[in-house]
Design a protein around this motif. Structure first.
Motif, PDB file in Angstrom:
ATOM      1  N   THR A  49      -6.461 -15.119  -1.253  1.00 27.28           N
ATOM      2  CA  THR A  49      -5.298 -14.705  -0.387  1.00 27.28           C
ATOM      3  C   THR A  49      -5.116 -13.114  -0.520  1.00 27.28           C
ATOM      4  O   THR A  49      -5.173 -12.505  -1.131  1.00 27.28           O
ATOM      5  CB  THR A  49      -4.053 -15.441  -1.019  1.00 27.28           C
ATOM      6  OG1 THR A  49      -3.945 -16.791  -0.756  1.00 27.28           O
ATOM      7  CG2 THR A  49      -2.610 -15.003  -0.243  1.00 27.28           C
ATOM      8  N   LEU A  50      -4.974 -12.634   0.814  1.00 25.19           N
ATOM      9  CA  LEU A  50      -4.751 -11.226   1.064  1.00 25.19           C
ATOM     10  C   LEU A  50      -3.443 -11.075   1.496  1.00 25.19           C
ATOM     11  O   LEU A  50      -2.648 -11.459   2.498  1.00 25.19           O
ATOM     12  CB  LEU A  50      -5.519 -10.663   1.969  1.00 25.19           C
ATOM     13  CG  LEU A  50      -6.039  -9.041   2.310  1.00 25.19           C
ATOM     14  CD1 LEU A  50      -6.851  -8.871   0.974  1.00 25.19           C
ATOM     15  CD2 LEU A  50      -6.987  -8.825   3.638  1.00 25.19           C
ATOM     16  N   VAL A  51      -2.451  -9.920   0.550  1.00 23.63           N
ATOM     17  CA  VAL A  51      -1.262  -9.789   0.896  1.00 23.63           C
ATOM     18  C   VAL A  51      -1.146  -8.314   1.346  1.00 23.63           C
ATOM     19  O   VAL A  51      -1.575  -7.291   0.523  1.00 23.63           O
ATOM     20  CB  VAL A  51      -0.367  -9.986  -0.196  1.00 23.63           C
ATOM     21  CG1 VAL A  51       1.149  -9.614  -0.075  1.00 23.63           C
ATOM     22  CG2 VAL A  51      -0.417 -11.473  -1.060  1.00 23.63           C
ATOM     23  N   LEU A  52      -0.624  -8.202   2.513  1.00 28.79           N
ATOM     24  CA  LEU A  52      -0.559  -6.891   2.982  1.00 28.79           C
ATOM     25  C   LEU A  52       0.564  -5.930   2.623  1.00 28.79           C
ATOM     26  O   LEU A  52       1.757  -6.813   2.292  1.00 28.79           O
ATOM     27  CB  LEU A  52      -0.675  -6.792   4.710  1.00 28.79           C
ATOM     28  CG  LEU A  52      -1.903  -7.477   5.009  1.00 28.79           C
ATOM     29  CD1 LEU A  52      -2.212  -7.170   6.728  1.00 28.79           C
ATOM     30  CD2 LEU A  52      -3.279  -6.875   4.408  1.00 28.79           C
ATOM     31  N   ILE A  70      -3.012  -0.401   2.681  1.00 28.11           N
ATOM     32  CA  ILE A  70      -2.780  -1.580   3.595  1.00 28.11           C
ATOM     33  C   ILE A  70      -2.613  -2.782   2.925  1.00 28.11           C
ATOM     34  O   ILE A  70      -2.086  -3.799   3.557  1.00 28.11           O
ATOM     35  CB  ILE A  70      -3.617  -1.307   4.648  1.00 28.11           C
ATOM     36  CG1 ILE A  70      -3.089  -2.221   6.033  1.00 28.11           C
ATOM     37  CG2 ILE A  70      -5.104  -1.667   4.214  1.00 28.11           C
ATOM     38  CD1 ILE A  70      -1.893  -2.029   6.705  1.00 28.11           C
ATOM     39  N   VAL A  71      -3.161  -2.900   1.678  1.00 29.11           N
ATOM     40  CA  VAL A  71      -3.237  -4.198   0.861  1.00 29.11           C
ATOM     41  C   VAL A  71      -2.361  -3.983  -0.196  1.00 29.11           C
ATOM     42  O   VAL A  71      -2.676  -3.020  -1.142  1.00 29.11           O
ATOM     43  CB  VAL A  71      -4.587  -4.569   0.540  1.00 29.11           C
ATOM     44  CG1 VAL A  71      -4.663  -5.721  -0.453  1.00 29.11           C
ATOM     45  CG2 VAL A  71      -5.480  -4.892   2.016  1.00 29.11           C
ATOM     46  N   LYS A  72      -1.305  -4.910  -0.469  1.00 32.07           N
ATOM     47  CA  LYS A  72      -0.347  -4.986  -1.686  1.00 32.07           C
ATOM     48  C   LYS A  72      -1.044  -5.645  -2.925  1.00 32.07           C
ATOM     49  O   LYS A  72      -1.107  -5.231  -3.997  1.00 32.07           O
ATOM     50  CB  LYS A  72       0.836  -5.576  -1.244  1.00 32.07           C
ATOM     51  CG  LYS A  72       1.758  -5.482  -2.406  1.00 32.07           C
ATOM     52  CD  LYS A  72       3.113  -5.983  -1.713  1.00 32.07           C
ATOM     53  CE  LYS A  72       4.298  -5.559  -2.863  1.00 32.07           C
ATOM     54  NZ  LYS A  72       4.628  -4.222  -2.994  1.00 32.07           N
ATOM     55  N   GLU A  73      -1.840  -6.685  -2.555  1.00 30.59           N
ATOM     56  CA  GLU A  73      -2.427  -7.417  -3.594  1.00 30.59           C
ATOM     57  C   GLU A  73      -3.524  -8.363  -3.026  1.00 30.59           C
ATOM     58  O   GLU A  73      -3.197  -9.003  -2.052  1.00 30.59           O
ATOM     59  CB  GLU A  73      -1.357  -8.091  -4.557  1.00 30.59           C
ATOM     60  CG  GLU A  73      -0.692  -9.406  -3.841  1.00 30.59           C
ATOM     61  CD  GLU A  73       0.053 -10.087  -5.227  1.00 30.59           C
ATOM     62  OE1 GLU A  73       0.917  -9.229  -5.902  1.00 30.59           O
ATOM     63  OE2 GLU A  73       0.350 -11.246  -5.081  1.00 30.59           O
ATOM     64  N   ILE A  74      -4.209  -8.867  -3.905  1.00 32.86           N
ATOM     65  CA  ILE A  74      -5.443 -10.006  -3.305  1.00 32.86           C
ATOM     66  C   ILE A  74      -5.372 -10.876  -4.696  1.00 32.86           C
ATOM     67  O   ILE A  74      -5.532 -10.606  -5.784  1.00 32.86           O
ATOM     68  CB  ILE A  74      -6.792  -9.539  -3.600  1.00 32.86           C
ATOM     69  CG1 ILE A  74      -7.046  -8.176  -2.296  1.00 32.86           C
ATOM     70  CG2 ILE A  74      -7.721 -10.587  -2.971  1.00 32.86           C
ATOM     71  CD1 ILE A  74      -8.131  -7.363  -2.264  1.00 32.86           C
TER      72      ILE A  74
END
Length: 551
Positions: free
Chosen positions: A203-206, A420-424
Motif C-alpha cells: 500500500t502506497l500512502v501519498l 510525495i510518498v508519506k509511507e509504504i
C-alpha cells in the motif's frame, strides 16, 4: 519350428526387459510425462497495491473485471456465438466475428468486461466460451491528480507517474500453482498444490491531501477558463517538511482513459515543463544582497523613472519610480532597481545564490521525468545577463523549483527535498518506508529569511500582490509576469506571457505555501491580476476546511 519358438522367446524376453525399463528404471520419467499431460503450472496473479492519500482516502484501487474468450474447436456455430457475444458486450457484430476469424484456436473477444455482462454470458452457457476473473485499475478522482498518479498498462505494469516510479512496491509477486487441466490445457480442477505463494503489492500512502487536491484543481480549471489561458499549474506544500499536499496542471487527462490520450498529456508539468519565471526570481538577488550585507532593507536605489539603458539594451518598469528603498524594489517589483542591485552583487555570487536555492538542479522528488531547468554557467553570460537574470530572464525553471525556493524563505533558510510518498506498508501492515523531512542545505540564516518574509508580506499588503490578500490571514508572496521567448528568433513576445504568484501563510510562521502559474492568459496577463486572485481563491477555500492551517 524351433526357430519360430526361439524368435517368440526372444521377443518375449525383449518385451519383459522393456516393461522392466519402463516400470522400474524409467518410472519417474514416464510418470512426469503422464502428469504433465493432465497438470500444468497456473500463474496466481498478485493484487496490485492500492494508493491512498495522507488521510487514507483512495486514489487508486482495484476493481474485479472479466476476460471473455472462445475455444473455437468447441464451438459448432462461430457466427451465431459471435453475434450473441457481441450483443451482450455491446460491441459491433462484425468486429467480434472478425476476431473469431483469426487462425488462432483460442481468441479473446472481451477484456475488462463488467461483472454484469460476464454474469449474463455465464447464464447463456455457450459451449467453448470461457470467463476468467481479472482485475482492473480504477482512479476515483478521474482527471484530478492524474499526471501524478499515472496509470497502468493492460499487463498491470505502471507506465507513468507514481504507478511507474513505485511499480516495484505496488506490483507484488505472482504465485505459481499446479492445477489439473483438460485436453485443451484449460484449468478444470481446483489447485491442489502450490510451488510459490503469491504476495500482493504494498500500500502506497501519498503526502497528497485529496481535499486540497480537489480545491487546487477546481480553482485552476476556473482560472484557465476565466483568463483564456493555454494551461497552468498549482503546487501546495508544507514549507517546513517539503511534503506535497497538491500538485495540479492543465491540460490534463482522465487516468481511467489514459491510453486514449497522447503521451504529451501524461507529463507532470510542475516538474517537466520549464518557463522563464520573471519577477518571482528577484528573490535570488535580494537574498544575496541582504545575506552578504551588500544592501540593507532601507537603502535606496534610483529607478530611473521607469526606463534604464544598460549595455545597449533598455530595461523598463511597469510603473515609473524614482528613488525606492531596497524593500520597495521588491514590493513594487522594479526591474530597474533589482538590475542595479544585481550589478553590485556580481555574476558569480548571483549564480551561487541561484544554485543554492535549487535552480539549475532537480529538486529530487520521487517522480519520473523531472528536469533541471536552465541556469548557465557565468562563463556563458553576456555583460547584460546579470541584469536580465536578476528579473527572471535568461533562466528557465520548473514550478516546483520556484515553490521549493520560496519554501526556504518561509521555513527560515532551509532548502528541503520535496516528498510525495508519506509511507509504504506491506499487506500485513508492516511499514517499510516512512517520510522524514530531508534538508538539502541551509541557504540563508534565519535573520535574512525573516527580513525577506517581512518584505514579501508588504508585497501582498500594499505592493503588486494585493489581489492575493485573504481577509483575516497574514499572507506573504511575490508576483511574476514574464514575456515568453520567441520560438523562431531571438527576443521576447509582446503578447504571450506566463503569469505567476507564489505565497505562504501565516507570514511570520508559515505552514502552507501555494504556487500558481497560468500560461498565456488573455487579455489580462500580469501575475498580480491573474495568478494572485487564483491564489486567494484557493487559500480562502482551504481556510474553510482548516482553521488554523495544519502543521
Amino acid at each position: 519350428m524351433k526357430l519360430v519358438e526361439a524368435c517368440l522367446g526372444l521377443a518375449a524376453l525383449i518385451l519383459v526387459a522393456r516393461l522392466v525399463q519402463i516400470q522400474i528404471v524409467e518410472h519417474e520419467h514416464y510418470e512426469w510425462i503422464a502428469n504433465n499431460q493432465h497438470t500444468g503450472d497456473y500463474l496466481e496473479k498478485a493484487k496490485r497495491g492500492v494508493i491512498l492519500d495522507r488521510n487514507g482516502k483512495p486514489l487508486a484501487l482495484n476493481q474485479p473485471c472479466y476476460e471473455i474468450a472462445v475455444h473455437k474447436r468447441l464451438v459448432e456455430d462461430l457466427a451465431k456465438t459471435g453475434e450473441r457475444l457481441a450483443r451482450v458486450l455491446q460491441r459491433d457484430k462484425s468486429e467480434v466475428l472478425h476476431a473469431l476469424d483469426k487462425p488462432s484456436p483460442f481468441v479473446v473477444v472481451g477484456r475488462r468486461v463488467p461483472a454484469e455482462q460476464a454474469h449474463t454470458i455465464q447464464m447463456m452457457r455457450l459451449p467453448g466460451v470461457t470467463i476468467t476473473e481479472m482485475s482492473e485499475r480504477i482512479y476515483p478522482l478521474n482527471e484530478k491528480l492524474a499526471q501524478v498518479l499515472g496509470f497502468v498498462g493492460i499487463d498491470g505494469k505502471g507506465l507513468s507517474g507514481v504507478e511507474y516510479a513505485f511499480d516495484r512496491y505496488l506490483k507484488g509477486h505472482d504465485g505459481l500453482r499446479v492445477v489439473q487441466r483438460d485436453a485443451l490445457g484449460k484449468k478444470v480442477m481446483p489447485v491442489y498444490a502450490a510451488t510459490e505463494e503469491e504476495k500482493d503489492g504494498d500500500t502506497l500512502v501519498l503526502t497528497i491531501d485529496r481535499v486540497v487536491q480537489v480545491i487546487a484543481e477546481e480553482e485552476l480549471d476556473a482560472a484557465v477558463a476565466k483568463y483564456h489561458a493555454k494551461g497552468g499549474s498549482v503546487v501546495v506544500l508544507n514549507p517546513r517538511s517539503g511534503e506535497i499536499l497538491a500538485m495540479a496542471s492543465r491540460p490534463g487527462f482522465d487516468a481511467n482513459q489514459a491510453p486514449k490520450r497522447a503521451p504529451n498529456a501524461w507529463r507532470i508539468r510542475p516538474i517537466t515543463d520549464i518557463f522563464e519565471p520573471g519577477s518571482t526570481f528577484k528573490i535570488v538577488t535580494m537574498m544575496a544582497a541582504l545575506a552578504d550585507s551588500i544592501k540593507k532593507p532601507n537603502d535606496i536605489v534610483f529607478c530611473e523613472n521607469g526606463q534604464y539603458k544598460l549595455f545597449g539594451q533598455t530595461i523598463n518598469d511597469p510603473e515609473k519610480h524614482g528613488w525606492l528603498s531596497v524593500r520597495d524594489v521588491l514590493k513594487y517589483s522594479s526591474n530597474i532597481g533589482i538590475a542595479k542591485i544585481a550589478q553590485e552583487v556580481g555574476k558569480r555570487r548571483l549564480f551561487q545564490a541561484a544554485r543554492s536555492l535549487g535552480f539549475g538542479n532537480k529538486t529530487g522528488i520521487d517522480l519520473p521525468g523531472e528536469v533541471s531547468g536552465i541556469l548557465k554557467n557565468p562563463t556563458e553570460w553576456s555583460r547584460f545577463s546579470v541584469a536580465a537574470i536578476a528579473y527572471g530572464h535568461e533562466v528557465a525553471v520548473t514550478p516546483l523549483q520556484v515553490a521549493m525556493a520560496y519554501a526556504a524563505v518561509a521555513n527560515g533558510g532551509k532548502l528541503m527535498k520535496p516528498g510525495i510518498v508519506k509511507e509504504i506498508r506491506t499487506p500485513e501492515g508492516e511499514r517499510v518506508f516512512q517520510f522524514r523531512p530531508q534538508k538539502i542545505r541551509t541557504v540563508m540564516n534565519e535573520k535574512t529569511a525573516a527580513v525577506l518574509r517581512d518584505i514579501l508580506r508588504q508585497v501582498v499588503e500594499s505592493g503588486t500582490g494585493q489581489m492575493a490578500r485573504v481577509e483575516g490571514l497574514d499572507v506573504a508572496g511575490k508576483t511574476g509576469t514574464a514575456q515568453k521567448p520567441l520560438q523562431d528568433r531571438p527576443g521576447y513576445s509582446d503578447n504571450k506571457f506566463v503569469a505567476s504568484f507564489v505565497g505562504f501563510f501565516p507570514a511570520k510562521q508559515p505552514r502552507l505555501l501555494v504556487f500558481v502559474d497560468l500560461d498565456e492568459p488573455f487579455p489580462v496577463h500580469s501575475g498580480g491580476h491573474v495568478a494572485a486572485p487564483t491564489f486567494r481563491k484557493i487559500v480562502t477555500r482551504l481556510m474553510e476546511v482548516w482553521s488554523p492551517p495544519p502543521v
